[in-house]
Scaffold this motif. Structure first.
Motif, short mmCIF file in Angstrom:
data_model
loop_
_atom_site.label_atom_id
_atom_site.label_comp_id
_atom_site.label_asym_id
_atom_site.label_seq_id
_atom_site.Cartn_x
_atom_site.Cartn_y
_atom_site.Cartn_z
N LEU A 186 -7.76 9.46 12.59
CA LEU A 186 -7.00 9.62 11.35
C LEU A 186 -7.34 8.51 10.36
O LEU A 186 -6.48 8.02 9.63
N ALA A 187 -8.62 8.13 10.34
CA ALA A 187 -9.05 7.07 9.44
C ALA A 187 -8.80 7.44 7.98
O ALA A 187 -8.47 6.58 7.15
N ALA A 188 -8.97 8.71 7.65
CA ALA A 188 -8.75 9.14 6.26
C ALA A 188 -7.29 8.93 5.86
O ALA A 188 -7.00 8.55 4.72
N LEU A 189 -6.39 9.18 6.79
CA LEU A 189 -4.97 8.95 6.51
C LEU A 189 -4.73 7.49 6.17
O LEU A 189 -4.01 7.17 5.21
N TRP A 190 -5.34 6.60 6.94
CA TRP A 190 -5.14 5.18 6.67
C TRP A 190 -5.68 4.79 5.29
O TRP A 190 -5.06 4.02 4.57
N SER A 191 -6.84 5.33 4.91
CA SER A 191 -7.40 5.01 3.59
C SER A 191 -6.43 5.36 2.48
O SER A 191 -6.24 4.59 1.52
N LEU A 192 -5.79 6.51 2.59
CA LEU A 192 -4.84 6.95 1.57
C LEU A 192 -3.56 6.12 1.61
O LEU A 192 -3.02 5.73 0.58
N LEU A 193 -3.07 5.86 2.83
CA LEU A 193 -1.84 5.09 2.97
C LEU A 193 -2.04 3.66 2.47
O LEU A 193 -1.17 3.11 1.78
N GLU A 194 -3.17 3.06 2.80
CA GLU A 194 -3.44 1.70 2.35
C GLU A 194 -3.44 1.63 0.83
O GLU A 194 -2.89 0.69 0.23
N ALA A 195 -4.04 2.63 0.19
CA ALA A 195 -4.05 2.66 -1.27
C ALA A 195 -2.63 2.78 -1.82
O ALA A 195 -2.25 2.08 -2.77
N ALA A 196 -1.83 3.66 -1.22
CA ALA A 196 -0.46 3.87 -1.70
C ALA A 196 0.39 2.62 -1.53
O ALA A 196 1.27 2.34 -2.35
N LEU A 197 0.12 1.84 -0.47
CA LEU A 197 0.92 0.65 -0.20
C LEU A 197 0.48 -0.56 -1.02
O LEU A 197 1.32 -1.29 -1.55
N LEU A 198 -0.83 -0.76 -1.13
CA LEU A 198 -1.34 -2.01 -1.68
C LEU A 198 -1.89 -1.89 -3.09
O LEU A 198 -1.84 -2.85 -3.86
N THR A 199 -2.44 -0.73 -3.44
CA THR A 199 -2.99 -0.54 -4.80
C THR A 199 -2.55 0.82 -5.32
O THR A 199 -3.39 1.71 -5.56
N PRO A 200 -1.24 1.04 -5.49
CA PRO A 200 -0.75 2.37 -5.87
C PRO A 200 -1.23 2.85 -7.23
O PRO A 200 -1.14 4.05 -7.52
N TYR A 201 -1.76 1.96 -8.05
CA TYR A 201 -2.24 2.31 -9.38
C TYR A 201 -3.68 2.84 -9.35
O TYR A 201 -4.19 3.28 -10.38
N ARG A 202 -4.33 2.79 -8.20
CA ARG A 202 -5.71 3.23 -8.09
C ARG A 202 -5.81 4.53 -7.30
O ARG A 202 -5.11 4.72 -6.30
N ASP A 203 -6.71 5.41 -7.73
CA ASP A 203 -6.98 6.64 -6.98
C ASP A 203 -7.80 6.32 -5.74
O ASP A 203 -8.53 5.32 -5.70
N GLU A 204 -7.69 7.18 -4.74
CA GLU A 204 -8.46 7.01 -3.51
C GLU A 204 -8.78 8.39 -2.96
O GLU A 204 -7.92 9.28 -2.92
N SER A 205 -10.01 8.59 -2.53
CA SER A 205 -10.43 9.86 -1.93
C SER A 205 -10.90 9.62 -0.51
O SER A 205 -11.43 8.55 -0.19
N ALA A 206 -10.72 10.62 0.33
CA ALA A 206 -11.13 10.52 1.73
C ALA A 206 -11.39 11.92 2.27
O ALA A 206 -10.95 12.91 1.68
N VAL A 207 -12.10 11.97 3.37
CA VAL A 207 -12.39 13.24 4.04
C VAL A 207 -11.96 13.11 5.49
O VAL A 207 -12.27 12.12 6.16
#
Length: 389
Positions: free
Chosen positions: A191-212
């Motif tokens: 679930l690495a993609a989940l972590w990429s999105l969660l990390e963005a939401a927690l630490l840099t919520p102003y930045r977009d993030e994409s994952a597969v």
């Protein structure tokens, strides 16, 4: 009002339970929390003596990590706010918040029984440090807690006696440590993609993030939400090797829908809304535990002999139950024409999804069970034309 600026340094006391142990309750009362915070203060002072220049605050409640790692870190934000209200020097500069009458002093400090079955429980702590001290204290905590963060014997014994449970380990973690631990856990289960999105939401919520995802579903984080590629759009991008044998495509689609359910459950636990990625050829919407995409409108004159009324079909997959609901109408030449696809991501969401579709299309909320995932001649999610009337 504070005479000086205090910066919050988030910490947790992590309780690793012996296998099979379950805490009989999820909070400490006020007196218990006051006892525990004194033991914690002694532990932390032994690791980093500078903590005696900061205000130590404890929330006497046992959380799962999904409850702590949510956008805005609401548990720590609430703990910090309550701690700042206490006059400096009160209770020797330590303060603890416990339950009274079965309730914590603020709703964000109430752990949910829904997440009480995990192997680790977390007690949130916060050190409110003067601005001039905060940087150095934060660095020292990061170093010392990683190498020497085991709680003292008195603290561990107190927790086991008070909660009536056996513990494998009791140790202090910085919030960064908890983030790193969660990252490893999610990556370990693909679930690495989940972590990429969660990390963005927690630490840099102003930045977009994409994952597969591991199975190839595209995800995108933006503006506090996660947008998932439509399963049917994903399916359209897969090789269609045989028009006679759809079994591999059905199996692949079932895998994507299973994975989407995993992501939906964890995103919901972390309080990150999940939506379908908007498309030019379809409309997307979300309800409590389901996603819905609208592909077409009802053909005008559908009640005439050339067209049938819309019908609900339930696609099923082994071990997963109903994975999709298709609304279809007879189209030109008698073929099935899909109007919408709904995806129940939680078992309790199937009923509300059917009720919504029945009301929207003016039909009964009774789908025809297909017993499998049905694909049309092009390999797309569809419905059997012979079942339409």
């Amino acid at each position: 009002m504070e005479a000086q600026t205090l910066l919050a340094l988030p910490v947790v006391l992590a309780l690793e339970l012996v296998e099979g142990e379950v805490p009989p309750r999820l909070s400490l009362d006020r007196d218990e929390a006051a006892e525990l915070v004194e033991l914690i203060a002694a532990d932390l002072h032994g690791l980093v003596p500078q903590v005696n220049q900061a205000r130590l605050a404890l929330a006497g409640a046992l959380f799962d990590q999904v409850e702590l790692l949510r956008p805005g870190f609401p548990v720590w934000a609430t703990l910090d706010e309550l701690a700042r209200r206490v006059p400096r020097g009160h209770l020797e500069n330590v303060v603890a918040f416990g339950s009274h009458g079965g309730h914590m002093p603020a709703l964000p400090l109430e752990p949910s029984p829904q997440f009480s079955g995990g192997p680790m429980r977390l007690l949130p702590l916060s050190l409110l440090a003067p601005e001039a001290l905060a940087g150095d204290l934060s660095e020292q905590l990061e170093v010392q807690l990683v190498g020497r963060g085991e709680a003292g014997a008195l603290t561990a014994d107190w927790l086991m006696r008070t909660l009536g449970i056996r513990l494998e380990h009791v140790r202090y973690l910085s919030r960064n440590d908890l983030l790193a631990l969660t990252c490893v856990q999610y990556e370990h289960v693909n679930l690495a993609a989940l972590w990429s999105l969660l990390e963005a939401a927690l630490l840099t919520p102003y930045r977009d993030e994409s994952a597969v995802t591991a199975r190839g579903l595209a995800l995108h984080y933006a503006n506090g939400k996660v947008f998932a590629q439509s399963p049917t759009q994903w399916l359209a991008g897969q090789p269609h090797e045989s028009r006679d044998d759809h079994a591999p495509r059905r199996h692949a689609l079932a895998g994507i829908l299973f994975e989407l359910r995993q992501y939906a459950a964890l995103l919901d636990a972390h309080q990150l809304p999940l939506r379908l990625q908007p498309g030019t050829d379809r409309g997307g919407e979300a309800g409590a535990g389901y996603l819905l995409e609208t592909l077409a409108t009802i053909e005008s004159g559908y009640d005439e002999s050339d067209y049938g009324s819309p019908t609900l079909f339930a696609h099923e997959a082994p071990g997963l139950g109903v994975v999709a609901i298709t609304v279809a109408q007879r189209g030109a030449g008698g073929s099935a024409r899909a109007l919408a696809h709904g995806y129940p991501l939680q078992s309790q969401a199937l009923g509300p999804l059917l009720a919504l579709l029945a009301d929207r299309y003016g039909i009964a909320a009774e789908p025809q069970a297909l017993g499998r995932i049905v694909l049309d001649e092009h390999g797309a999610l569809g419905a059997p034309a012979t079942a339409l009337h």
